[in-house]
Design an enzyme around this catalytic site. Structure first.
Site, PDB file in Angstrom:
ATOM      1  N   GLU A  83       0.851  -1.069   0.071  1.00 16.05           N
ATOM      2  CA  GLU A  83       0.113   0.015   0.014  1.00 16.05           C
ATOM      3  C   GLU A  83       0.784   1.249   0.185  1.00 16.05           C
ATOM      4  OE1 GLU A  83      -2.459  -0.133   3.640  1.00 16.05           O
ATOM      5  OE2 GLU A  83      -2.945  -2.078   3.292  1.00 16.05           O
ATOM      6  N   CYS A 126      -1.993   2.344   8.619  1.00 14.89           N
ATOM      7  CA  CYS A 126      -1.172   1.449   8.039  1.00 14.89           C
ATOM      8  C   CYS A 126      -1.666  -0.104   7.753  1.00 14.89           C
ATOM      9  CB  CYS A 126       0.144   1.298   8.608  1.00 14.89           C
ATOM     10  SG  CYS A 126       0.635   2.974   9.365  1.00 14.89           S
TER      11      CYS A 126
HETATM   12  N1  SAH Z   1       7.981   0.299  10.980  1.00 18.67           N
HETATM   13  C1  SAH Z   1       8.323   1.459  11.036  1.00 18.67           C
HETATM   14  C2  SAH Z   1       7.758   2.355   9.830  1.00 18.67           C
HETATM   15  C3  SAH Z   1       6.276   1.781   9.514  1.00 18.67           C
HETATM   16  S1  SAH Z   1       4.862   2.288  10.768  1.00 18.67           S
HETATM   17  C4  SAH Z   1       7.980   2.016  12.355  1.00 18.67           C
HETATM   18  O1  SAH Z   1       7.683   1.479  13.413  1.00 18.67           O
HETATM   19  O2  SAH Z   1       8.285   3.425  12.501  1.00 18.67           O
HETATM   20  C5  SAH Z   1       4.775   3.789  10.943  1.00 18.67           C
HETATM   21  C6  SAH Z   1       4.097   4.514  12.278  1.00 18.67           C
HETATM   22  O3  SAH Z   1       2.759   4.278  12.275  1.00 18.67           O
HETATM   23  C7  SAH Z   1       4.872   3.962  13.282  1.00 18.67           C
HETATM   24  O4  SAH Z   1       5.078   4.992  14.232  1.00 18.67           O
HETATM   25  C8  SAH Z   1       3.789   2.804  13.834  1.00 18.67           C
HETATM   26  O5  SAH Z   1       4.073   2.538  15.050  1.00 18.67           O
HETATM   27  C9  SAH Z   1       2.491   3.439  13.409  1.00 18.67           C
HETATM   28  N2  SAH Z   1       1.148   2.989  13.636  1.00 18.67           N
HETATM   29  C10 SAH Z   1       1.174   1.420  13.155  1.00 18.67           C
HETATM   30  N3  SAH Z   1      -0.233   1.056  13.321  1.00 18.67           N
HETATM   31  C11 SAH Z   1      -0.939   2.462  13.382  1.00 18.67           C
HETATM   32  C12 SAH Z   1      -2.328   2.621  13.840  1.00 18.67           C
HETATM   33  N4  SAH Z   1      -3.050   1.751  13.826  1.00 18.67           N
HETATM   34  N5  SAH Z   1      -2.669   3.984  14.216  1.00 18.67           N
HETATM   35  C13 SAH Z   1      -1.718   4.782  14.114  1.00 18.67           C
HETATM   36  N6  SAH Z   1      -0.278   4.628  14.140  1.00 18.67           N
HETATM   37  C14 SAH Z   1      -0.102   3.292  13.750  1.00 18.67           C
END
Ligand code: SAH
Length: 340
Positions: free
Chosen positions: A89, A330
């Site tokens: 995505e 995400c």
């Molecule tokens: N793996 C990397 C990048 C991808 S996730 C990381 O952990 O930073 C990008 C961001 O979105 C991260 O801060 C993650 O914790 C957050 N995230 C994941 N699921 C989420 C959700 N349902 N709502 C808000 N933020 C979320």
């Protein structure tokens, strides 16, 4: 044969040198590909045919395809098919300051953060460089616009695909290429310490964001299994080093989870943890998934958290909510598609 979108300009220069041609050809080719957006070598008219024929033998143009899109007011979410039928995505956000694209770096993710929709689906493979570049090219073409900002916050852990991610950044940052300024590129990591150390030594001006989400090891380990390996104290130590060397302010991301990490005490302990770091905190209202265990913090709690950090002189912002109504959190589009 190699996909032309895998090559940095340096790679292409080396290719020309190895084949007995001057390296400035690389700049010309780069401009054709990324400025004029040609999709076959025959469109090039200022380079002799001998070279064009050689390029045709060694490289091909191939991009990924959009299979689904969901439109919100200022956000469009895309689901792509890759060559091997895996899906990823990307999310385009139309801001007043420009067009920001959130891209995926892996098919699935092995970090297993409990609140994350992508983390539920284990990593199948790393994305190739061309598959990351493609996300930008395809979306720009589809929408007839230019992407001004890129955030590596889609599916995957960018530092778990380090070499490809670094090449990708070099390609999109090249001023003869897509030319997105380093300060407009943000790499987000759950905190892989060895890679943060390596990244520090690349001396790039790219923004680094750390997904912190908790200020104690006890809670962070419950939410993010990676914290068993890399503890908060050690993470903070490498971030100190990172800031000292790069002179760049880092971002800490903190998703606000109702009754889990949004208490007054959490805000105070976060403020203490970050007090000597040149950083800012991005409070992210949790995007609810179909996991009933995690809910978004109440508005008043987010405001209270914000106010406490401010009182302790921590730079803080609350992230504008964008994709909620179209499941832009995400990994949700891919997850839904896989369930079907
Ligand atoms: N793996 C990397 C990048 C991808 S996730 C990381 O952990 O930073 C990008 C961001 O979105 C991260 O801060 C993650 O914790 C957050 N995230 C994941 N699921 C989420 C959700 N349902 N709502 C808000 N933020 C979320």
């Amino acid at each position: 044969m190699n996909n032309i979108y895998n090559l940095t300009k340096n790679d292409l220069e080396q290719y020309f040198i190895d084949n007995g041609y001057p390296k400035f050809r690389a700049t010309q080719i780069y401009e054709w590909i990324y400025k004029k957006r040609i999709t076959n070598f025959d469109a090039i008219n200022n380079i002799k045919t001998e070279i064009i024929e050689k390029l045709k033998q060694d490289f091909y143009f191939d991009i990924i395809e959009i299979v689904k899109q969901e439109k919100g007011t200022y956000v469009i979410k895309y689901l792509f098919n890759l060559k091997d039928k895996n899906q990823i995505e990307a999310v385009l956000m139309l801001h007043d300051y420009g067009n920001s694209l959130c891209i995926s770096t892996q098919v699935g993710c092995n970090m297993g953060c409990l609140f994350c929709a992508s983390g539920k689906l284990k990593k199948i493979r790393n994305l190739e460089v061309n598959e990351m570049v493609s996300q930008i090219l395809v979306i720009e073409k589809e929408n007839k616009l230019r992407v001004s900002h890129v955030v590596l916050m889609g599916i995957g852990e960018p530092f778990d695909n380090y070499d490809n991610v670094l090449k990708f950044i070099k390609i999109i940052n090249d001023n003869k290429g897509i030319d997105i300024g380093a300060r407009h590129i943000t790499i987000s990591t759950c905190g892989l310490i060895p890679q943060i150390e390596q990244f520090r030594q690349e001396k790039l001006q790219v923004n680094l964001a750390i997904s912190l989400h908790a200020s104690s090891d006890e809670l962070r380990t419950k939410l993010m299994p990676i914290n068993k390996v890399y503890k908060i104290k050690d993470l903070i130590t490498v971030i100190h080093k990172y800031v000292k060397q790069t002179k760049r302010r880092v971002t800490f991301e903190y998703i606000m989870l109702d009754e889990i990490n949004d208490h007054k005490e959490d805000a105070i302990s976060l403020a203490h943890l970050l007090k000597d770091i040149n950083c800012y905190v991005n409070l992210i209202p949790y995007n609810e998934t179909n996991n009933p265990k995690y809910k978004k913090s109440k508005r008043v709690k987010i405001k209270q958290f914000y106010d406490i950090l401010k009182k302790y002189n921590i730079n803080v912002t609350i992230r504008k909510e964008f994709g909620g109504n179209i499941a832009a959190a995400c990994g949700q589009l891919r997850a839904t598609s896989l369930r079907r």
